[in-house]
Design a protein around this motif. Sequence first.
Motif, mmCIF file in Angstrom:
data_model
loop_
_atom_site.group_PDB
_atom_site.id
_atom_site.type_symbol
_atom_site.label_atom_id
_atom_site.label_comp_id
_atom_site.label_asym_id
_atom_site.label_seq_id
_atom_site.Cartn_x
_atom_site.Cartn_y
_atom_site.Cartn_z
ATOM 1 N N SER A 191 1.161 -1.339 0.178
ATOM 2 C CA SER A 191 -0.037 0.078 0.235
ATOM 3 C C SER A 191 0.607 1.781 -0.345
ATOM 4 O O SER A 191 2.600 1.090 0.348
ATOM 5 C CB SER A 191 -1.213 0.269 1.255
ATOM 6 N N ARG A 192 0.021 2.272 -0.412
ATOM 7 C CA ARG A 192 0.788 3.838 0.186
ATOM 8 C C ARG A 192 1.658 3.911 1.465
ATOM 9 O O ARG A 192 2.509 4.115 1.382
ATOM 10 C CB ARG A 192 -0.172 4.649 -0.273
ATOM 11 N N ASP A 193 0.999 3.408 2.777
ATOM 12 C CA ASP A 193 1.482 3.230 3.833
ATOM 13 C C ASP A 193 3.072 2.561 3.969
ATOM 14 O O ASP A 193 4.057 2.566 4.955
ATOM 15 C CB ASP A 193 -0.100 3.082 5.182
ATOM 16 N N GLY A 194 2.140 1.277 2.806
ATOM 17 C CA GLY A 194 3.784 0.661 2.779
ATOM 18 C C GLY A 194 5.238 1.074 2.734
ATOM 19 O O GLY A 194 6.295 0.904 3.494
ATOM 20 N N LEU A 195 5.154 1.951 1.684
ATOM 21 C CA LEU A 195 5.771 2.072 0.838
ATOM 22 C C LEU A 195 6.297 3.401 1.795
ATOM 23 O O LEU A 195 8.172 3.626 1.672
ATOM 24 C CB LEU A 195 5.412 3.278 0.077
ATOM 25 N N ALA A 196 5.512 4.500 2.864
ATOM 26 C CA ALA A 196 5.990 5.610 3.748
ATOM 27 C C ALA A 196 6.845 4.571 4.541
ATOM 28 O O ALA A 196 7.580 5.367 4.813
ATOM 29 C CB ALA A 196 4.782 6.515 4.136
ATOM 30 N N SER A 197 5.982 3.615 5.470
ATOM 31 C CA SER A 197 6.848 2.732 6.148
ATOM 32 C C SER A 197 8.491 3.003 6.203
ATOM 33 O O SER A 197 8.973 3.133 6.869
ATOM 34 C CB SER A 197 6.107 2.034 6.928
ATOM 35 N N ALA A 198 8.427 2.082 4.785
ATOM 36 C CA ALA A 198 9.988 1.741 4.567
ATOM 37 C C ALA A 198 10.573 2.904 4.383
ATOM 38 O O ALA A 198 12.297 2.684 4.590
ATOM 39 C CB ALA A 198 9.796 0.860 3.397
ATOM 40 N N CYS A 199 9.853 4.087 4.171
ATOM 41 C CA CYS A 199 10.863 4.995 4.169
ATOM 42 C C CYS A 199 11.428 5.921 5.859
ATOM 43 O O CYS A 199 12.173 5.683 5.518
ATOM 44 C CB CYS A 199 9.951 6.338 2.924
ATOM 45 N N VAL A 200 9.858 5.516 6.367
ATOM 46 C CA VAL A 200 10.576 6.603 7.700
ATOM 47 C C VAL A 200 11.574 4.676 8.426
ATOM 48 O O VAL A 200 12.451 5.452 9.084
ATOM 49 C CB VAL A 200 8.823 5.757 8.080
#
Length: 199
Positions: A56-65
């Motif tokens: 998901s978009r949040d999964g991508l964001a979490s990977a960046c965080v």
Amino acid sequence: MAKAGTKGVSRAEREEQILGVAFEEFGLRGHAQVSVAEVARRADISKPLIYSYFGSRDGLASACVRRAGDLLVAGVAAARVDADAGRRALDTFAAIFAVLDDCRHAWSVLYDPTIPRGSDVHALARSYRADLAAMGAEGAADVLRRAGNADPLDHDLLARVWAQSVSAVVTWWLEHPDLAADAMVARCARVLVAMGNPI
């Protein structure tokens, strides 16, 4: 236009490519303004491929965080060895600058104010921020302990002053991208000396 696809590119390489683009997007634009479509366009791949890797978009964001948090926590943890308070403060700044010199958007990604509260991404970012704050509080406690001060409110205040000081210095540096990391270390050293190494 045909997308690059995955032929001849390993999953690890493709994931790294996506993360590199996404990291820059989240760092420059903030969580609220980033779209998977734009990340896919810049990485020259399809949106479904991103979803297949990160869910998901949040999964991508979490990977960046996670990338930003791991780098900053490891860097600061390695710098907490000098017994002298002034030297330890300078080493901490140097460690943060070294991380950001290699990964310029790490601070912006981790401390992005547009990450929605209550989201998994926010909880992850908050966890890393808490780790960094705890290391800062430990340093503040050590400074006060060496000064014979055991007042818990003084400890809380100094920890807050340190955290805000780090944030201000990093933000100032990010506003002056022409300044090299080693120049910032020297600048911080001059400022700490001028202040009498109070932190």
